[in-house]
Every structure is written in C-alpha cells, then in structure tokens.
Scaffold this active site. Structure first.
Site, PDB file in Angstrom:
ATOM      1  N   ASP A  98       1.112  -1.298  -0.197  1.00  0.00           N
ATOM      2  CA  ASP A  98       0.015  -0.130  -0.414  1.00  0.00           C
ATOM      3  C   ASP A  98       0.806   1.000   0.192  1.00  0.00           C
ATOM      4  O   ASP A  98       1.706   1.439   1.048  1.00  0.00           O
ATOM      5  CB  ASP A  98      -0.682  -0.279   1.693  1.00  0.00           C
ATOM      6  CG  ASP A  98      -2.086   0.530   0.999  1.00  0.00           C
ATOM      7  OD1 ASP A  98      -2.214   1.697   0.194  1.00  0.00           O
ATOM      8  OD2 ASP A  98      -3.423   0.261   1.825  1.00  0.00           O
ATOM      9  N   ASP A 200      -2.940   4.374  -2.592  1.00  0.00           N
ATOM     10  CA  ASP A 200      -3.869   4.990  -1.184  1.00  0.00           C
ATOM     11  C   ASP A 200      -3.948   6.582  -2.033  1.00  0.00           C
ATOM     12  O   ASP A 200      -3.394   7.438  -1.941  1.00  0.00           O
ATOM     13  CB  ASP A 200      -3.560   5.308   0.013  1.00  0.00           C
ATOM     14  CG  ASP A 200      -4.444   6.025   0.638  1.00  0.00           C
ATOM     15  OD1 ASP A 200      -5.016   5.208   1.075  1.00  0.00           O
ATOM     16  OD2 ASP A 200      -4.273   6.982   1.115  1.00  0.00           O
ATOM     17  N   GLU A 242      -6.201   3.997  -5.898  1.00  0.00           N
ATOM     18  CA  GLU A 242      -7.655   4.336  -5.341  1.00  0.00           C
ATOM     19  C   GLU A 242      -7.867   6.150  -5.785  1.00  0.00           C
ATOM     20  O   GLU A 242      -7.020   7.050  -5.743  1.00  0.00           O
ATOM     21  CB  GLU A 242      -7.676   4.568  -4.136  1.00  0.00           C
ATOM     22  CG  GLU A 242      -8.559   4.507  -3.257  1.00  0.00           C
ATOM     23  CD  GLU A 242      -8.837   5.036  -1.806  1.00  0.00           C
ATOM     24  OE1 GLU A 242      -9.405   4.694  -0.945  1.00  0.00           O
ATOM     25  OE2 GLU A 242      -7.438   5.513  -0.808  1.00  0.00           O
ATOM     26  N   HIS A 316     -11.595  -2.209   3.530  1.00  0.00           N
ATOM     27  CA  HIS A 316     -11.439  -2.174   4.345  1.00  0.00           C
ATOM     28  C   HIS A 316     -11.716  -0.792   4.850  1.00  0.00           C
ATOM     29  O   HIS A 316     -11.646  -0.343   6.342  1.00  0.00           O
ATOM     30  CB  HIS A 316     -10.221  -2.024   5.252  1.00  0.00           C
ATOM     31  CG  HIS A 316      -9.175  -0.901   4.281  1.00  0.00           C
ATOM     32  ND1 HIS A 316      -8.977  -0.804   3.289  1.00  0.00           N
ATOM     33  CD2 HIS A 316      -8.444   0.773   4.573  1.00  0.00           C
ATOM     34  CE1 HIS A 316      -8.257   0.503   2.482  1.00  0.00           C
ATOM     35  NE2 HIS A 316      -8.159   0.708   3.384  1.00  0.00           N
ATOM     36  N   ASP A 317     -12.567   0.150   3.695  1.00  0.00           N
ATOM     37  CA  ASP A 317     -13.272   1.455   4.422  1.00  0.00           C
ATOM     38  C   ASP A 317     -15.205   1.204   4.338  1.00  0.00           C
ATOM     39  O   ASP A 317     -15.577   2.214   4.431  1.00  0.00           O
ATOM     40  CB  ASP A 317     -13.021   2.519   3.537  1.00  0.00           C
ATOM     41  CG  ASP A 317     -11.564   3.236   3.524  1.00  0.00           C
ATOM     42  OD1 ASP A 317     -11.044   2.509   4.723  1.00  0.00           O
ATOM     43  OD2 ASP A 317     -10.532   3.525   2.485  1.00  0.00           O
TER      44      ASP A 317
HETATM   45  C1  NOJ Z   1      -7.656   5.852   2.043  1.00  0.00           C
HETATM   46  C2  NOJ Z   1      -7.633   4.521   2.768  1.00  0.00           C
HETATM   47  O1  NOJ Z   1      -8.266   2.773   2.910  1.00  0.00           O
HETATM   48  C3  NOJ Z   1      -8.000   4.803   4.214  1.00  0.00           C
HETATM   49  O2  NOJ Z   1      -8.143   3.836   4.906  1.00  0.00           O
HETATM   50  C4  NOJ Z   1      -7.736   6.312   4.799  1.00  0.00           C
HETATM   51  O3  NOJ Z   1      -8.258   6.497   6.048  1.00  0.00           O
HETATM   52  C5  NOJ Z   1      -6.996   6.928   3.665  1.00  0.00           C
HETATM   53  N1  NOJ Z   1      -7.038   6.963   2.373  1.00  0.00           N
HETATM   54  C6  NOJ Z   1      -6.173   7.707   4.230  1.00  0.00           C
HETATM   55  O4  NOJ Z   1      -5.333   7.433   3.579  1.00  0.00           O
END
Ligand code: NOJ
Length: 546
Positions: A98, A200, A242, A316-317
């Site tokens: 990541d 990210d 992302e 995970h989000d």
């Molecule tokens: C996206 C990540 O998937 C998330 O978990 C994180 O809090 C934010 N970016 C900031 O890095």
C-alpha cells in the site's frame, strides 16, 4: 487488447491488524499472515494487497506512515516482511504494497524537520499557508475526518494542510524533491521482490490548493506518468490507484494501455450512489437494483476495449459485501455466493476482501466506545455537535462505518475466533461461532468453496476474462443478467438480486439457450426454456453451446 498476466488474476486484500495474531498481543501481524499462506494458496488467489504495515503511530491504523522503510513493531520486522514476500512467491502469490504518499504521519522525520523552521530544507515537503485575515485557517476546506483541513503550527504561525487527520499532513507534490524521495523509496521496495502497489488516494496528489481543487488536479496524470517511468514502469508490475473522483473518462486516462500510468483504478460509483448527497455515508440510501445495474453497465461498457476495470464489493473502508448488497440474515449463504459469481463474472480484475470469502457480516456495537476507527469516532462527535442524534449516527455507523470490515477474521469457533489468544484490539463479531473458516472448509457447499471454484474458473475460461459484456433482461427490476462473449463462445450470467422467489419469463431469443452450467448456488441450470422459477438470490453462469 494486449494480454497481461494479471488480467485473470484475483487479488485478496489483507488488513493486517485484523487478519491473524501470531504473538498474542491482540493485534494481527506478519507472521500471522505467513501462517495463513497455505489457506490463501488453496483459495487460488495470485496477489495480496497488503494494507500498510510500515512504522506508524497508528492514528489511522497505519495510513499515517512515519517510516516507509521500516515495519511497525506490532506487525513484526523487515526480516519477517521479506520472508512473507519470499514465502508468498513460492506459492505464486505476489504482494502489492500500500503506497500512501498523499500524506505522511506527523511523526515522519520529514515533518519533524519541517516544523523546525520556515527555512528548513524539508519545510517545502508539506503545504503551508498564512492564516486568513481573521487569523483563522486560510480557507474553509474540511478534512475527510471532520473539522478544518488546516492545522495551525503555533511556532511559525502558519497552517499546514491535512486532508485526513491532523496527524496526516499532506505532502507537497509541487516539490520535485518529494518525487525523488518517493520514487527512490518505491524502487527499494520493488527491489525486495514485491508485485506492485495499491496507491492510496492517488487522485489527490495533483491538487491545486489555492484553487481549492483537491482531487484530479491538472498535474495528476503527469505525476503518475513520471512515477511510472521512474519506478514500476521498468518491470511487469501491477498497480491499482484508489480514485474516488474517477469518472470512466478518467479511468481511461489512468489505465489506457498507451498511457503508461497504472494497471487499473478503484472507482466508487457503485458505493457512492447509496450515500446521501449531503450527509454522505452517514445517511445510507436503501439498495436499489436499477441504478446499481446502470452504474455497473456504464463502467463495463466504458472500459470494454481500452483500460481495465478493478472489481470489488468491499474493502477495509466499506461495509461487508453481503450486508450491503446481499442479505446477511436468512439468505446470507446464497446471497454471498451470488455476489461472488456476479463480481467474478464481470470484466476486470476481482478483489476479495478478507472474510468476504466466508460471508462475514457487518457488526453492530451498541456504544461508540467499542469503535476504533478515527473516522467514525471523529464524525460521531462532529455530527452530534451539529444536532444529529446518537441513534441516527449509530445507524449510519452500523450501515457504513469502516469498523464493519475491521473486526478480526474468523478462523474457527474457539474464543476470539482463533484470531488471537487475548483480548483483541477491536471486538470480534459475535457470529463467529457460526461463520468461520474451519466450518467453511468442512462444508463442501460453503461460500468459501464457491469462491475457490469461481477463482479457478477464471483461470480456465478466457471468456470470463476477455469476453465482451452485453446486458440482457435490462429492464428487469429484480434480475441482473449479462452475456460475456468471446470467439463464438457465450456465457450467460444471471442473478436474482432479491430475497424473493421469482417467475422469470425468458425472452424468445434466449429460450433455446442451453449448455454447461459452470457455477450456481442452487441446483445447476443447463437450459433456459420458456420460464424459470428462480430461488431467492439464485445465480448461475451458463456456458452456451456453439
Ligand atoms: C484511503 C484509505 O483506504 C483509508 O483507510 C485511509 O484512511 C485514507 N485513504 C487516508 O490514507
């Protein structure tokens, strides 16, 4: 379209904190992951997206990095990380690290230096602005985690930008020295033998702060291309960015073959469409199939001949896939299998989030104190101060809070689900006694074996990987169906997206379709005929004879 090895690959995402604790501290770790590589190999996956394991004060569970080239003590050591890379490779599994370079931790040495004085050589690694006339923040930009996106550095009287927590200062990508440092760091990771990067919030790095263009800024694609040339473009790596802001047109820029940028991006249209326009994720809209179909069709069609889709229901989000798009109650098993079939029968590279393969569900903690996620905790306080009630906010957290996906993985029915021998860092979902890997392995009809079969089918049938996507039964309000076709071969994928028994009238032109049922979640179907009586969440893929 030029073929790539990762087109028929399947990625498995590991959130290390919650995957497997090997040393009894209640926190998952690298040795825990190593101990489960045989399990992942059996599932058939080819790549692991490893959420951050770097050294970090863990303000945002590792998305706040204080040393890109060291490992957080709670996760293990660099030697263990190297063992993980090597042991995975022996099983033909590659690791995607990541890459979190929109921001660092406030404990990163660059930021510590930057705080020392305005003329420190690292000052310009971050984004500083003078206060507004009233002494307050330079503008009204809000952080994603609540409150102003600017924090005051009292010593210098200037504000620094943080799009996430104030312990995650944004890097200044207008500074070429930042590029050099990040590229060199990436190259050192590539030299360790990883398979590539998940990037990210990569759409935020080209921001134009003074114009308040925070995503998709004018230099974004230039920066990615430079990164590609300086690092992963030199080898056969996989990269996935992302990009919450991405439209299909943007996705073609990121992932078009000629563009020399990324392999693919994560887009979130199918997620965001169920969020409220104002309250966002904290006010969920109910699942609605028609607009869901429209979004998936839009992306499948737009990237049909150029670019490449990434396919995912969860990460995970996000909430658990079966809780969001299926039925976590009576039809948990068939709906989880349906979602697996649907996802893996689309065109693109599928991602499985840990626990999805056994149908893990959302969690409903009653008090806010049981939650650990900085976003849920901050926004709980921010929104309550704005007048939202506790009950309403808890509804939002139960539906879309990030901890839904972060409770420990369920390995077996022993205390703490076999994840740890002590109290875990976040409570285990109480349904682990029923939903766990050991039980799934022992049950031939489980969601897990369905996933395993689906992953294997993608290796076996090129039509699943390269077949054109054509929707059928387009206006049907309960069924989502499409045909993939390649070299005269056709695969019909049909999913009842409801908990109802349906009588489906087959259009005349499809009535004589018959062939081999590659996968199903009830009795296999090998022909369509005039009418089908569909079971709740019934789903099947039928390879139609020539
Ligand atoms: C996206 C990540 O998937 C998330 O978990 C994180 O809090 C934010 N970016 C900031 O890095």
């Amino acid at each position: 379209m030029e073929k790539k090895w990762w087109h028929n690959a399947v990625v498995y995402q590991i959130y290390p904190r919650s995957f497997m604790d090997s040393n009894g501290d209640g926190i998952g770790d690298i040795n825990g992951i190593i101990s489960k590589l045989d399990y992942l190999q059996q599932l058939g996956i080819n790549l692991i997206w490893l959420s951050p394991v770097y050294r970090s004060p863990m303000d945002d569970n590792g998305y706040d990095i204080s040393d890109y080239e060291d490992i957080a003590a709670e996760f293990g050591t660099m030697a263990q990380m190297e063992t993980l890379i090597a042991q995975a490779k022996q099983r033909d599994i590659h690791i995607l690290m990541d890459l979190v370079v929109n921001h660092t931790s406030d404990e990163h040495p660059w930021f510590i230096e930057a705080l020392k004085s305005k003329d420190n050589p690292y000052r310009d690694f971050y984004i500083w602005r003078k206060p507004a006339a009233d002494g307050g923040p330079p503008n009204d930009f809000r952080s994603y985690f609540g409150g102003s996106g600017w924090a005051l550095d009292e010593a210098s009287g200037e504000y620094y930008l943080h799009q996430f927590s104030k312990r995650q200062p944004d890097l200044n990508w207008d500074n070429p020295r930042v590029h050099d440092e990040v590229h060199a760091m990436m190259n050192r990771w590539l030299a360790k033998g990883i398979g590539g990067f998940r990037m990210d919030v990569i759409d935020l790095i080209g921001k134009e702060v003074d114009k308040q263009i925070m995503a998709n800024g004018k230099n974004l694609h230039l920066l990615i291309r430079q990164m590609n040339r300086a690092t992963f473009g030199k080898g056969d790596y996989v990269t996935v960015g992302e990009a919450w802001s991405a439209t299909p047109e943007d996705a073609l820029l990121y992932s078009g073959a000629e563009r020399e940028e990324l392999s693919m991006v994560f887009q979130f249209d199918h997620i965001k469409q169920f969020w409220d326009e104002h309250a966002g994720k904290w006010c969920s809209k109910p699942f609605e199939l028609a607009s869901f179909k429209a979004v998936i069709e839009k992306w499948q069609t737009a990237l049909a001949h150029q670019g490449w889709n990434s396919l995912f229901w969860s990460n995970h989000d996000l909430p658990r896939a079966v809780s969001k798009f299926g039925d976590e109650g009576a039809f948990r098993v068939p709906s989880a299998k349906m979602l697996a079939t649907a996802l893996h029968c689309l065109k693109g590279t599928p991602y499985i989030y840990q626990g999805e393969e056994i149908g893990m569900t959302n969690v409903r903690f009653e008090t806010i104190d049981d939650y650990r996620d900085i976003e849920s905790l901050n926004l709980y306080h921010v929104r309550l101060a704005e007048g939202v009630s506790h009950d309403e906010m808890m509804l939002g957290i139960h539906a879309n809070g990030r901890d839904n996906a972060r409770t420990p993985m369920h390995w077996d029915d022993s205390p703490n689900a076999g994840f740890t021998t002590v109290k875990p860092w976040i409570a285990v979902n109480p349904n682990y006694r029923e939903i766990n890997v050991a039980a799934a392995l022992a049950e031939p009809d489980s969601i897990l074996w369905h996933y395993q079969k689906m992953v294997a089918l993608r290796k076996q049938y090129p039509v699943l990987v390269y077949g054109d996507f054509q929707p059928v039964l387009r206006d049907h309000p309960q069924v989502f169906a499409w045909v993939r076709s390649l070299d005269g071969e056709r695969l019909l994928v049909l999913n009842n997206f409801t908990a109802e028994h349906l009588t489906l009238d087959i259009p005349p032109e499809m009535q004589n379709w018959h062939g081999e049922c590659l996968i199903s979640n009830y009795a296999p179907r090998d022909q369509l005929a005039v009418r089908l009586e569909l079971q709740p969440y019934e789903s099947f893929a039928l390879l139609i004879g020539r």
